[in-house]
Design a protein around this motif. Structure first.
Motif, PDB file in Angstrom:
ATOM      1  N   VAL A 271      -1.680 -13.161  24.910  1.00 32.49           N
ATOM      2  CA  VAL A 271      -2.833 -13.784  24.275  1.00 32.49           C
ATOM      3  C   VAL A 271      -3.721 -12.716  23.650  1.00 32.49           C
ATOM      4  O   VAL A 271      -4.169 -12.831  22.493  1.00 32.49           O
ATOM      5  N   VAL A 272      -3.971 -11.650  24.413  1.00 34.87           N
ATOM      6  CA  VAL A 272      -4.821 -10.576  23.907  1.00 34.87           C
ATOM      7  C   VAL A 272      -4.218  -9.988  22.637  1.00 34.87           C
ATOM      8  O   VAL A 272      -4.905  -9.780  21.632  1.00 34.87           O
ATOM      9  N   LEU A 273      -2.904  -9.736  22.666  1.00 39.33           N
ATOM     10  CA  LEU A 273      -2.240  -9.156  21.494  1.00 39.33           C
ATOM     11  C   LEU A 273      -2.379 -10.076  20.298  1.00 39.33           C
ATOM     12  O   LEU A 273      -2.702  -9.638  19.181  1.00 39.33           O
ATOM     13  N   ALA A 274      -2.135 -11.367  20.511  1.00 36.97           N
ATOM     14  CA  ALA A 274      -2.224 -12.319  19.409  1.00 36.97           C
ATOM     15  C   ALA A 274      -3.639 -12.347  18.846  1.00 36.97           C
ATOM     16  O   ALA A 274      -3.845 -12.386  17.620  1.00 36.97           O
ATOM     17  N   PHE A 275      -4.612 -12.265  19.739  1.00 38.66           N
ATOM     18  CA  PHE A 275      -6.004 -12.280  19.293  1.00 38.66           C
ATOM     19  C   PHE A 275      -6.288 -11.045  18.443  1.00 38.66           C
ATOM     20  O   PHE A 275      -6.844 -11.131  17.347  1.00 38.66           O
ATOM     21  N   ILE A 276      -5.867  -9.882  18.951  1.00 40.31           N
ATOM     22  CA  ILE A 276      -6.125  -8.654  18.192  1.00 40.31           C
ATOM     23  C   ILE A 276      -5.450  -8.723  16.827  1.00 40.31           C
ATOM     24  O   ILE A 276      -6.028  -8.366  15.803  1.00 40.31           O
ATOM     25  N   GLU A 277      -4.243  -9.228  16.798  1.00 37.06           N
ATOM     26  CA  GLU A 277      -3.523  -9.322  15.525  1.00 37.06           C
ATOM     27  C   GLU A 277      -4.236 -10.244  14.557  1.00 37.06           C
ATOM     28  O   GLU A 277      -4.193 -10.030  13.345  1.00 37.06           O
ATOM     29  N   SER A 278      -4.874 -11.278  15.076  1.00 35.79           N
ATOM     30  CA  SER A 278      -5.507 -12.250  14.192  1.00 35.79           C
ATOM     31  C   SER A 278      -6.789 -11.726  13.592  1.00 35.79           C
ATOM     32  O   SER A 278      -7.190 -12.152  12.512  1.00 35.79           O
ATOM     33  N   VAL A 279      -7.463 -10.802  14.296  1.00 34.74           N
ATOM     34  CA  VAL A 279      -8.784 -10.400  13.811  1.00 34.74           C
ATOM     35  C   VAL A 279      -8.790  -9.026  13.147  1.00 34.74           C
ATOM     36  O   VAL A 279      -9.828  -8.601  12.652  1.00 34.74           O
ATOM     37  N   THR A 280      -7.666  -8.319  13.136  1.00 35.67           N
ATOM     38  CA  THR A 280      -7.705  -7.000  12.512  1.00 35.67           C
ATOM     39  C   THR A 280      -6.816  -6.972  11.274  1.00 35.67           C
ATOM     40  O   THR A 280      -5.895  -7.763  11.134  1.00 35.67           O
ATOM     41  N   ALA A 281      -7.127  -6.021  10.404  1.00 34.67           N
ATOM     42  CA  ALA A 281      -6.303  -5.824   9.215  1.00 34.67           C
ATOM     43  C   ALA A 281      -5.452  -4.585   9.434  1.00 34.67           C
ATOM     44  O   ALA A 281      -5.766  -3.732  10.266  1.00 34.67           O
ATOM     45  N   LYS A 282      -4.351  -4.475   8.662  1.00 32.37           N
ATOM     46  CA  LYS A 282      -3.483  -3.342   8.857  1.00 32.37           C
ATOM     47  C   LYS A 282      -4.113  -2.058   8.303  1.00 32.37           C
ATOM     48  O   LYS A 282      -4.816  -2.068   7.311  1.00 32.37           O
ATOM     49  N   MET A 283      -3.827  -0.967   8.981  1.00 29.77           N
ATOM     50  CA  MET A 283      -4.356   0.322   8.520  1.00 29.77           C
ATOM     51  C   MET A 283      -3.404   0.945   7.517  1.00 29.77           C
ATOM     52  O   MET A 283      -2.207   0.691   7.544  1.00 29.77           O
ATOM     53  N   ARG A 284      -3.952   1.818   6.691  1.00 33.05           N
ATOM     54  CA  ARG A 284      -3.080   2.665   5.877  1.00 33.05           C
ATOM     55  C   ARG A 284      -2.327   3.610   6.807  1.00 33.05           C
ATOM     56  O   ARG A 284      -2.817   3.964   7.877  1.00 33.05           O
ATOM     57  N   LEU A 285      -1.170   4.045   6.350  1.00 30.98           N
ATOM     58  CA  LEU A 285      -0.361   4.900   7.226  1.00 30.98           C
ATOM     59  C   LEU A 285      -1.126   6.147   7.638  1.00 30.98           C
ATOM     60  O   LEU A 285      -1.050   6.601   8.773  1.00 30.98           O
TER      61      LEU A 285
END
Lengths: 310, 212, 662
Positions: A271-285
């Motif tokens: 659940v925590v992982l899914a939440f983090i994935e939903s609220v963050t954007a991907k970083m540049r490499l």
């Protein structure tokens, strides 16, 4: 014997966790999402289909998927999941063994990625190994600093120590190490701020790039391996920071209790992982090193906290 | 006899001091000749006193080589490059005289502990003072001929030192040294002549230009 | 008879200062042989070449057995004063003896000598056109002999003699291909640096002699510990600088990445594999067997070793010349070794005997492993260069299909250097981990423990960098498609080289498969208080002991993979495979499309830019050079060309001396 059981459990449970996270993520983003059994269906499909192999491919492409799977399975043997068993198969000093087994798996994946001579493979491999440069020392230092108080450097030892001295799970050291480990788990499972598990856009992908040229059984094994790795890292986090609820013997009742608590913990982490994935954007490499350097400094502080003060 | 020894020693000191302070090179050569003559006299006196025949021979050779031959060679060179050459000095006469006095003092100061002979050997002191003064001549004088003069002074001082501590070196060694000194002076004379021809000066400061 | 004649005359000319390419003697002899025996010139060359190499093999086998017997029974082989009619000193005594520590290194030397000599039989063919191949073979023989003297030395004279001989012969071997200008530069730099190192060694031995009154190592063992701590530290510093120079530790490493690639490949293998270990041997001998160490020595070792491990590994990921990569990898490995020696010394000083023992054991084991896989890697690299005439990874590719034996050897070497589980690098690094982690644990709230933990960090960071390096070499060089005509027309190495490669790979694998046996054997080499029972190592209560671990891992890896394969095959059936061109987004495929070596490591270069600052060059060698020039200017002022000023110096000196004497 128990560790063999646990490793098999990881093989079976890993796709389920992946399905749950995907479903949860979709729900949080307002979509219906695929069924939680979707990864199992994918695996069945991969295993039944034929494979298209590059004309540049060598024996590496044929062997590595099996080798990689075997390595991750061996790594699973070294971890306590729902019961701490001193008699685990590969227990002695297994912290180092665990990291190097996964490192070997990563190296094999890298060779696999380079094998077809495709630009994407090279790109994905290069990035994967680049990220690993900071991950490996960080995760090692984090586990080490959490485990310095216990005798011997095995996950079993660390877990047992924490179970018998529950108060030590709340020290500054453990908290810092837990924060660093959390960041590493996100990185290593190929989750969002670092890598997007759902993308096939070649400019952004890391892990997907390495296995882009695969199909059929090889792809199925590599995917299963990646999901198992995800579950392994989550277990590492629990072993080092939150082992509470784990059985300390092999009595069936205790083990059953341990299994239930472990599944609950893992799903909660999902659940925590899914939440983090939903609220963050991907970083540049090239911003990834900053993220990882933060994790590294956290684990360094965790280590330092063992040496400064009384 | 001691009287004669004292007189010759005194003459050596005076001549050495004077060579440093000369105005013309010619007078330097004359004083050098005088100094060598005094040295041979001293040797002769010692020879009479001790009765050693080899000292007589050495006195004779000193007279022939150092008092006559070498000054003559230097004189001929001087004539060849033009007479009445002024001696160029780095310092004034007064300072040089003071410096020489300091040399005598140093010679006197260091002698007792050199472990040569017993007690205070006055002649050894004089020889060391002469040695240092000889080097001083070579340092302070610019002209190449005066380097030769300084060298002979040094040689004389060493001769005196040997004489005063052990009545001279073995005979063969002495002969060898005389020969060496003669050759050196011939060389210096020849080189000075060439220098004057090429650089129209005998100043060794011009040799700096040879440096890479 | 003829051969004996040739091989006896060679060393003499070799040593008499004639260059390697001065081959008139050999030509003369060969000419005579041809006249008398009706042999072709080429045949003679080949016979000479092969027989010298075979002699080297036999010699190396002898060294191997010498080491084997010396491990359990330390023996004095030879002790005889030299020039005793000229010099009355006891310094010039030739003293050859085996002690357990040197036996291990001797055995490694023997194995490597065999491998390199066999390799040389095939590799020398490259140079046969120049007709100087035989000089190369003689050089290799002398090189091995010189290193054997270093390991066998029982007193300071023998050690220094072997050391200088080793340096000189290896210099000649480095400049063997002296028609390339960079080779000469590398040679001169190497010679200069190694001589500086020797000066420090001589100083250290002088001090030891001055205060123990002997040159014998056996006396040092008993007496050196009784010296005053300050003196011991001074001796330590001298030996540290001297040996670190030879080992290529980071600020003193500049010769290594130039010299190692310049030499012929089997010479590089010997240099990297065992010559660097002579420095390690010396350091162990002086610091752990003679002197009684203090903690800060260990810290110095850890700091310099750790930084040189990380920086060496980092540079190894950036270079493209295959042999330069391997040279930097050697720096990294020597750094790791120094780090472990540091752990051992610190533990020794803290009286943690078991940890010190484990660390020392790990050092020797790691040294053996490094010798095994680095010589293998250099041999494989030589075979690559031989088969493709390309040195740069950017122009290689696709060798896996064209050079299968070389690929297998390279793969084994790379997996070993990357220290992945069942291979030998892993076993020794595991010991390193155990020792450092234990030191970190027993010294909580003590700075030394922190240094041990930092060492672990360096170990892991280096490990990740090396993994990248390994993937880069194999992925770019051996997989995909050839990037140059040379790589596309690559041919496999001749038989002798392939044999040597396979033997080397087997040796590396064996070292990894029997860790318990090796650790038990290494117990003999440890100083008395440091011996530990292996029970301390492998935590009790395990189902399987360490001796079985490599086999379990091998079983899991091979058996597990095969099990999955069978499972899928039985339940689902045979997989249908179609061969198709690699997908290139629809465009035409070109070899240069795949990632190049430079591109592969570009993210690393970009992120760790700060590690690329040439610290050693900018902050050490350049200022030192400037300082020398500036002082030379001052001396020029003294040296002004005026005769009279020289006289003044003399004059003043004499007067001062006279007055002082009084």
């Amino acid at each position: 014997m128990m560790s063999l059981l646990q490793a098999c459990f990881i093989v079976l449970f890993a796709p389920f966790l992946q399905g749950v996270i995907k479903r949860l993520k979709a729900r949080m983003q307002g979509r219906t999402g695929p069924s939680i059994w979707q990864p199992y269906r994918e695996l069945r499909k991969y295993f039944h289909k034929g494979a298209v192999v590059s004309d540049q491919a060598s024996i590496v492409t044929r062997l590595v998927p099996y080798g990689q799977f075997a390595l991750i399975f061996s790594a699973a043997l070294t971890l306590p999941l729902f019961t701490v068993d001193r008699q685990t198969l590969l227990a002695s000093g297994n912290l180092f063994l665990f990291i190097y087994l996964l490192g070997f798996a990563r190296l094999l994946t890298a060779l696999l990625g380079m094998d077809s001579g495709s630009a994407f493979g090279g790109m994905g491999v290069s990035r994967d190994l680049f990220v690993a440069l900071l991950v490996e020392p960080t995760v090692f230092l984090a586990i080490l600093s959490a485990g310095l108080l216990s005798k011997g450097f095995s996950f079993a030892g660390i877990t047992l120590h924490l179970l018998s001295h529950p108060g030590q799970g709340l020290t500054l050291t453990t908290l810092l190490a837990a924060a660093a480990l959390l960041m590493i788990v996100i990185t290593e499972t190929g989750r969002l701020p670092i890598d997007n598990p759902d993308t096939h856009l070649e400019l952004t992908m890391i892990h997907e790039g390495a296995i882009l040229d695969l199909s059929g059984r090889a792809l199925g094994l590599m995917s299963l391996g990646a999901w198992m790795k995800q579950l392994l890292w989550i277990s590492v986090f629990f072993d080092t920071c939150l082992p509470y609820g784990m059985a300390t013997d092999t009595a069936p009742n205790d083990v059953l209790y341990g299994v239930i608590i472990w599944v609950g913990k893992v799903l909660l982490f999902g659940v925590v992982l899914a939440f983090i994935e939903s609220v963050t954007a991907k970083m540049r490499l090239f911003t990834v090193p900053r993220f990882l350097t933060l994790a590294l400094s956290l684990s360094l502080f965790a280590l330092l906290s063992n040496y400064v003060g009384a | 006899m001691d009287f004669w020894l004292d007189v010759t020693a005194m003459a050596l000191m005076v001549s050495t001091s004077w060579i440093i302070a000369i105005r013309y090179i010619l007078s330097g050569i004359k004083w050098l000749s005088f100094q060598s003559f005094m040295l041979s006299l001293l040797t002769a006196v010692l020879a009479i006193e001790t009765g050693r025949t080899d000292l007589f021979v050495i006195a004779a050779i000193t007279l022939a080589v150092k008092a006559i031959a070498i000054p003559y060679i230097l004189y001929r060179t001087l004539k060849a490059v033009g007479i009445d050459r002024q001696a160029e000095k780095s310092f004034g006469r007064d300072r040089l005289i003071i410096a020489v006095l300091a040399m005598w003092a140093i010679g006197y100061y260091v002698t007792p502990d050199l472990g040569l002979g017993s007690g205070h050997n006055l002649y050894l002191s004089i020889s060391i003072g002469m040695l240092l003064s000889g080097v001083l001549i070579m340092i302070t004088h610019n002209k190449a001929l005066m380097q030769g003069v300084g060298l002979i002074v040094i040689e004389n001082s060493l001769f005196l030192a040997a004489l005063s501590t052990s009545f001279g070196m073995p005979f063969l060694v002495d002969i060898g040294i005389f020969l060496d000194v003669l050759v050196v002076v011939v060389l210096i004379a020849a080189l000075s002549f060439r220098m004057d021809e090429l650089l129209s000066s005998m100043s060794i400061e011009k040799l700096r230009r040879l440096k890479g | 008879m003829v051969l004996a004649h040739v091989s006896t005359i060679h060393p003499i000319y070799f040593l008499s200062g004639l260059t390697l390419r001065n081959h008139y003697v050999l030509m003369y002899i060969s000419y005579n042989i041809i006249i008398y025996n009706d042999l072709e010139m080429a045949d003679v060359q080949r016979i000479v070449h092969v027989s010298i190499n075979l002699a080297t093999v036999a010699f190396s086998v002898g060294i191997l057995f010498l080491g084997w017997s010396g491990l359990e029974h330390p023996t004095l082989l030879f002790a005889h004063p030299l020039f005793s009619d000229i010099f009355s000193t006891s310094f010039f005594t030739l003293n050859l003896a085996t002690v357990p520590l040197s036996s291990v290194f001797l055995m490694t030397l023997g194995v490597l000598g065999v491998l390199s000599a066999i390799y040389g039989i095939g590799y020398g063919e490259v140079y046969r056109a120049r007709f100087e191949g035989a000089w190369l073979d003689v050089g290799v023989f002398l090189f091995i002999a010189a290193m054997a003297v270093v390991f066998l030395a029982g007193n300071a004279f023998t050690f220094l003699f072997g050391w200088e001989m080793m340096s000189f012969v290896s210099y000649l071997l480095v400049v063997y291909e002296s028609e390339r200008p960079e080779v000469n530069m590398a040679g001169v730099l190497y010679l200069a640096m190694t001589q500086i190192g020797t000066v420090f060694l001589i100083l250290a031995f002088y001090l030891l002699h001055q205060f123990t009154g002997s040159y014998d190592f056996a006396v040092f063992v008993h007496l050196a510990r009784t010296l005053s701590p300050v003196l011991q530290s001074v001796i330590f510093l001298f030996t540290f600088v001297g040996f670190a120079l030879k080992a290529g530790i980071m600020p003193l490493h500049i010769w290594l990445p130039r010299a190692h690639p310049a030499a012929p490949s089997h010479v590089s293998a010997l240099m990297s594999g065992i010559m660097l270990k002579t420095a390690l041997y010396g350091l162990l001998l002086v610091n752990l067997y003679w002197l009684s160490p203090t903690v800060w020595w260990g810290v110095l070792f850890i700091v310099l070793g750790g930084s040189s491990a990380v920086l060496g590994a980092f540079h190894a990921t950036q270079e493209t010349d295959i042999k330069r990569i391997l040279a930097y990898s050697s720096i990294e490995n020597m750094g790791l070794l120094f780090m472990v020696v540091g752990i051992s010394i610190a533990a020794f000083a803290l009286r943690e005997w078991t940890i010190a023992g484990v660390a020392l054991c790990a050092t020797i084991y790691q040294a053996m492993n490094h010798a095994a896989f680095k010589s293998l890697l250099f041999h494989a690299a030589g075979s690559m260069i031989h088969g493709t005439h390309e040195r740069s990874l950017n122009f290689l590719g696709g060798l896996l299909r064209r050079m299968p034996y070389t690929s297998i050897a390279m793969a084994v070497g790379l997996l070993s250097v990357a220290a992945v589980p069942p291979f030998n690098g892993f076993m020794s690094e595991w010991l390193v981990f155990l020792a450092s982690a234990d030191l970190a644990r027993t010294n909580l709230h003590n700075v030394v423990g922190l240094f041990a933990a930092i060492a672990l960090f360096a170990l892991l960071f280096t490990g990740a960098l090396v993994a990248l390096m390994a993937a880069r070499i194999f992925g770019v060089g051996f997989q995909g498609e050839g990037r140059s005509p040379g790589a596309r027309a690559a041919h496999e190495a001749p038989f002798a080289m392939r044999l040597s490669l396979l033997m080397g790979a087997l040796y590396a694998l064996l070292l990894g498969l029997f860790p318990a046996f090796i650790v038990n054997a290494l117990q003999l080499t440890l100083p008395e208080p440091l011996r530990f029972s292996p029970v301390h190592l492998w935590y009790t209560g395990n189902l399987f002991a360490i001796s079985k671990l490599p086999f379990i891992l091998l079983f899991l890896l091979v058996g597990g993979g095969f099990f999955v394969f069978l499972l899928l095959r039985l339940f689902i059936g045979k997989e249908q495979r179609h061969i198709a061109p690699t997908w290139t987004c629809g465009g035409e495929r070109m070899a240069f499309m795949s990632y190049s070596a430079t591109g592969f490591s570009q993210p690393v270069a970009r992120t760790f830019r700060s590690l690329m600052i040439p610290v050693a060059r900018g902050y050490m060698y350049r200022p030192a050079w400037d300082f020398v020039l500036k002082t030379a200017q001052y001396f020029r002022r003294i040296q002004n060309g005026s005769v009279r000023s020289y006289l003044v110096y003399l004059f003043v000196t004499v007067i001062v001396l006279l007055i002082v004497v009084r």
